[in-house]
Structure formats: C-alpha cells, structure tokens
Design a protein around this motif. Structure first.
Motif, mmCIF file in Angstrom:
data_model
loop_
_atom_site.group_PDB
_atom_site.id
_atom_site.type_symbol
_atom_site.label_atom_id
_atom_site.label_comp_id
_atom_site.label_asym_id
_atom_site.label_seq_id
_atom_site.Cartn_x
_atom_site.Cartn_y
_atom_site.Cartn_z
ATOM 1 N N ASP A 1 -10.864 -2.369 14.358
ATOM 2 C CA ASP A 1 -9.662 -1.740 14.762
ATOM 3 C C ASP A 1 -9.565 -0.556 13.760
ATOM 4 O O ASP A 1 -9.323 0.857 13.872
ATOM 5 C CB ASP A 1 -8.552 -2.357 14.916
ATOM 6 C CG ASP A 1 -7.165 -1.741 15.234
ATOM 7 O OD1 ASP A 1 -7.635 -0.657 16.273
ATOM 8 O OD2 ASP A 1 -6.213 -1.875 15.052
ATOM 9 N N THR A 2 -9.658 -0.776 12.597
ATOM 10 C CA THR A 2 -9.960 0.167 11.433
ATOM 11 C C THR A 2 -11.024 -0.383 10.457
ATOM 12 O O THR A 2 -11.112 -1.386 10.260
ATOM 13 C CB THR A 2 -8.408 0.177 10.547
ATOM 14 O OG1 THR A 2 -8.133 -0.929 9.975
ATOM 15 C CG2 THR A 2 -7.403 0.749 11.403
ATOM 16 N N CYS B 1 -9.512 -5.918 12.448
ATOM 17 C CA CYS B 1 -10.157 -6.190 13.839
ATOM 18 C C CYS B 1 -9.622 -6.086 14.987
ATOM 19 O O CYS B 1 -8.215 -6.189 15.087
ATOM 20 C CB CYS B 1 -11.012 -7.607 13.716
ATOM 21 S SG CYS B 1 -11.954 -8.041 12.323
ATOM 22 N N LYS B 2 -10.350 -5.956 16.166
ATOM 23 C CA LYS B 2 -9.631 -5.859 17.400
ATOM 24 C C LYS B 2 -9.189 -7.104 17.779
ATOM 25 O O LYS B 2 -9.574 -8.191 17.338
ATOM 26 C CB LYS B 2 -10.466 -5.129 18.448
ATOM 27 C CG LYS B 2 -10.693 -3.713 18.243
ATOM 28 C CD LYS B 2 -11.335 -2.835 19.059
ATOM 29 C CE LYS B 2 -11.588 -1.411 18.938
ATOM 30 N NZ LYS B 2 -12.360 -0.864 19.925
ATOM 31 N N GLY C 1 -15.274 -8.313 5.341
ATOM 32 C CA GLY C 1 -15.412 -6.818 6.110
ATOM 33 C C GLY C 1 -16.018 -6.862 7.270
ATOM 34 O O GLY C 1 -16.352 -5.926 8.027
ATOM 35 N N LYS C 2 -16.085 -8.111 7.909
ATOM 36 C CA LYS C 2 -16.872 -8.214 9.373
ATOM 37 C C LYS C 2 -15.978 -8.799 10.279
ATOM 38 O O LYS C 2 -14.974 -9.679 9.851
ATOM 39 C CB LYS C 2 -18.045 -9.074 9.161
ATOM 40 C CG LYS C 2 -19.249 -8.288 8.352
ATOM 41 C CD LYS C 2 -20.752 -9.399 8.465
ATOM 42 C CE LYS C 2 -21.458 -8.722 7.471
ATOM 43 N NZ LYS C 2 -22.763 -9.604 7.482
ATOM 44 N N CYS C 3 -16.082 -8.484 11.425
ATOM 45 C CA CYS C 3 -15.193 -9.125 12.533
ATOM 46 C C CYS C 3 -15.788 -10.121 13.274
ATOM 47 O O CYS C 3 -16.999 -9.822 13.870
ATOM 48 C CB CYS C 3 -14.821 -8.073 13.515
ATOM 49 S SG CYS C 3 -13.547 -6.879 12.586
ATOM 50 N N LEU C 4 -15.416 -11.556 13.341
ATOM 51 C CA LEU C 4 -15.993 -12.696 13.703
ATOM 52 C C LEU C 4 -15.307 -13.279 14.753
ATOM 53 O O LEU C 4 -13.935 -13.060 14.788
ATOM 54 C CB LEU C 4 -16.374 -13.745 12.675
ATOM 55 C CG LEU C 4 -17.090 -13.165 11.549
ATOM 56 C CD1 LEU C 4 -17.214 -14.292 10.380
ATOM 57 C CD2 LEU C 4 -18.605 -12.659 11.879
ATOM 58 N N GLU C 5 -15.943 -13.798 15.791
ATOM 59 C CA GLU C 5 -15.351 -14.612 16.859
ATOM 60 C C GLU C 5 -14.821 -15.931 16.478
ATOM 61 O O GLU C 5 -13.872 -16.451 16.861
ATOM 62 C CB GLU C 5 -16.046 -14.605 18.067
ATOM 63 C CG GLU C 5 -16.388 -13.441 19.058
ATOM 64 C CD GLU C 5 -16.903 -13.632 20.319
ATOM 65 O OE1 GLU C 5 -16.492 -13.636 21.170
ATOM 66 O OE2 GLU C 5 -18.071 -13.332 20.264
ATOM 67 N N THR D 1 -2.394 -13.331 10.596
ATOM 68 C CA THR D 1 -3.117 -12.212 9.937
ATOM 69 C C THR D 1 -4.312 -12.010 10.625
ATOM 70 O O THR D 1 -5.084 -10.697 10.284
ATOM 71 C CB THR D 1 -3.354 -12.441 8.525
ATOM 72 O OG1 THR D 1 -4.160 -13.800 8.532
ATOM 73 C CG2 THR D 1 -2.110 -13.028 7.762
ATOM 74 N N MET D 2 -4.798 -12.607 11.605
ATOM 75 C CA MET D 2 -6.162 -12.411 12.162
ATOM 76 C C MET D 2 -7.340 -12.310 11.214
ATOM 77 O O MET D 2 -8.247 -11.406 11.164
ATOM 78 C CB MET D 2 -6.151 -11.180 13.106
ATOM 79 C CG MET D 2 -5.081 -11.235 14.328
ATOM 80 S SD MET D 2 -5.257 -12.736 15.211
ATOM 81 C CE MET D 2 -7.058 -12.433 16.084
ATOM 82 N N GLU D 3 -7.435 -13.011 10.288
ATOM 83 C CA GLU D 3 -8.437 -13.305 9.354
ATOM 84 C C GLU D 3 -8.833 -14.903 9.393
ATOM 85 O O GLU D 3 -8.202 -15.690 9.408
ATOM 86 C CB GLU D 3 -7.733 -12.920 7.778
ATOM 87 C CG GLU D 3 -7.446 -11.364 7.694
ATOM 88 C CD GLU D 3 -6.771 -11.166 6.282
ATOM 89 O OE1 GLU D 3 -6.750 -9.889 6.331
ATOM 90 O OE2 GLU D 3 -6.529 -11.935 5.605
ATOM 91 N N CYS D 4 -9.926 -14.927 8.467
ATOM 92 C CA CYS D 4 -10.563 -16.245 8.205
ATOM 93 C C CYS D 4 -10.213 -16.326 6.689
ATOM 94 O O CYS D 4 -10.321 -15.834 5.853
ATOM 95 C CB CYS D 4 -11.972 -16.133 8.238
ATOM 96 S SG CYS D 4 -12.792 -15.870 9.840
#
Length: 226
Positions: A103-104, A114-115, A123-127, A139-142
């Motif tokens: 997302d940014t 992340c979207k 720094g990476k977007c993971l499912e 927070t949509m973070e790991c």
C-alpha cells in the motif's frame, strides 16, 4: 522558349509552396510534442502538453503518471501518492509504483504498509507469517508471540474461617499474584492468580462487646488452647 520559362516558373512556385506546407506541418507537430517551457503550464509543471499534461516538473516536485481511462497524464506533486515511492535524480524527481501487494513503500523492495490480506514483515508483505511469529490483525504486521507473565506470589494471608480469624481451629489461608503481561493470540494462557490451602491455628474465643455498669464496653479474655 517563353512558354518553357513560364512552365518552369510555375513548377518552382508549386515546389516552394509544397516545402512551406511541409515545414508548417512539422512545426505544428513539434508544437504538440514539445510545448513551450512553463508558458501556460499549471500545477507545478515546468513543461507541459495539452494532451499529456506535465512533461517535467519544477524543482523538488515529483513527476508521476496518472491513468485516466486509456490515457496517461503527467502531474507534479510535492510528495508521491499512496502506492508510489519517490526517487530523486539530478535532472528529475520521479514517483515509481510499489509492488502490487504494497500500500505504501520506501523503495520498491521495502514496503511500509501492506494491502488488505497481507501482513508486513521486514519490509515484505506476506499472506502467512513465518514460524515463531503471529499475524496481528490490528496492525497488519507479523509480530513475536507474547506469552503470559505473572508476578511472584504474595505472602499467605492470615488463617480465616467464614471471614473470621477466631473461634475455630481449622481454616483456610490464601495468596495471590498479578498478571504483568497478557498473552497475544498464540501465546501461552495465564495461570491462576490465587491459591488457597487448609491451615490450623490455636483456637481462641472471639471478642464480645457489651456494656458494663458504667456504660463502658467490656472485652472477653482470650483463653488458651481448647
């Protein structure tokens, strides 16, 4: 002879008109492709086109292409919009697209948000978050798995029975502790925060209150073991 000269004259005149028309057409095309610098441009453009919008930007502004239907329009912005990151070069500052799941982002290879449906990690977007981490849906973070932590036990309370500390021989005593760290979703649950156990005391009578002859309260004497 005179007729031949006249013919050559008209041929030369037509050729000059043709050359002039070609030059005018080329000038018009160049005018559309390479507009005048700054003149008539708005929104921070240094050069612009009626059809393509901004072609270059004023100093410190970022150039970005926005799609409108099938056409792309150049715009100049003070900062890059969501989904883009900015890079500065000596001749131009440009906004480039983040990866599709970002997302940014700070750079193309380093996301900062992340979207929907993805979790940010390094720094990476993971499912799905790596082993040892859990997905934080707020927070949509790991994030690291947090286990429950409790304080040390308090000292045992006085031995009581039905809320009293006298008039019995066998009672109960309790101790408590506090939760100092609540667990995360996948963390170990918290233990019990209170314990009780049987206890024995030297039996004693409870004090009794009554009025003496002069209106004073008299207290019973404490006997020894019964």
């Amino acid at each position: 002879m005179q007729l031949r000269l006249i013919s050559w004259f008209f041929i030369a005149l037509n050729f000059m008109e043709y050359i002039g028309s070609q030059h005018a057409s080329r000038v018009r095309r160049q005018g559309r492709m390479h507009p005048n610098v700054s003149q008539g441009c708005q929104g921070g453009c240094a050069t612009c086109s009626d059809y393509n919008g901004c072609l270059s930007c004023k100093p410190r502004l970022f150039f970005v292409l926005e799609r409108i239907g099938m056409k792309q329009i150049g715009v100049c912005l003070s900062s890059c919009p969501s989904g883009y990151y900015g890079t500065r070069y000596p001749d131009i500052n440009k906004c480039a697209k983040c990866k599709a799941d970002c997302d940014t982002c700070f750079t193309r290879n380093f996301c900062t948000k992340c979207k929907s449906g993805f979790y940010l990690y390094s720094g990476k977007c993971l499912e799905k978050c790596p082993d040892g981490l859990e997905a934080n849906n707020h927070t949509m973070e790991c994030t690291s798995i947090v286990h429950c932590e409790a304080s040390e036990w308090s000292p045992w309370s006085p031995c009581t029975k039905k809320g009293k500390t006298c008039g019995f021989k066998r009672g109960n005593e309790v101790r408590v502790r506090e939760i100092v760290q609540h667990p995360s979703a996948r963390g170990n649950p918290c233990p019990a925060t209170s314990e009780s156990r049987k206890c024995m005391v030297q039996r004693k009578r409870c004090q009794k209150e009554g009025k003496g002859r002069r209106g004073h309260r008299n207290l019973c004497m404490w006997p020894g073991p019964v």
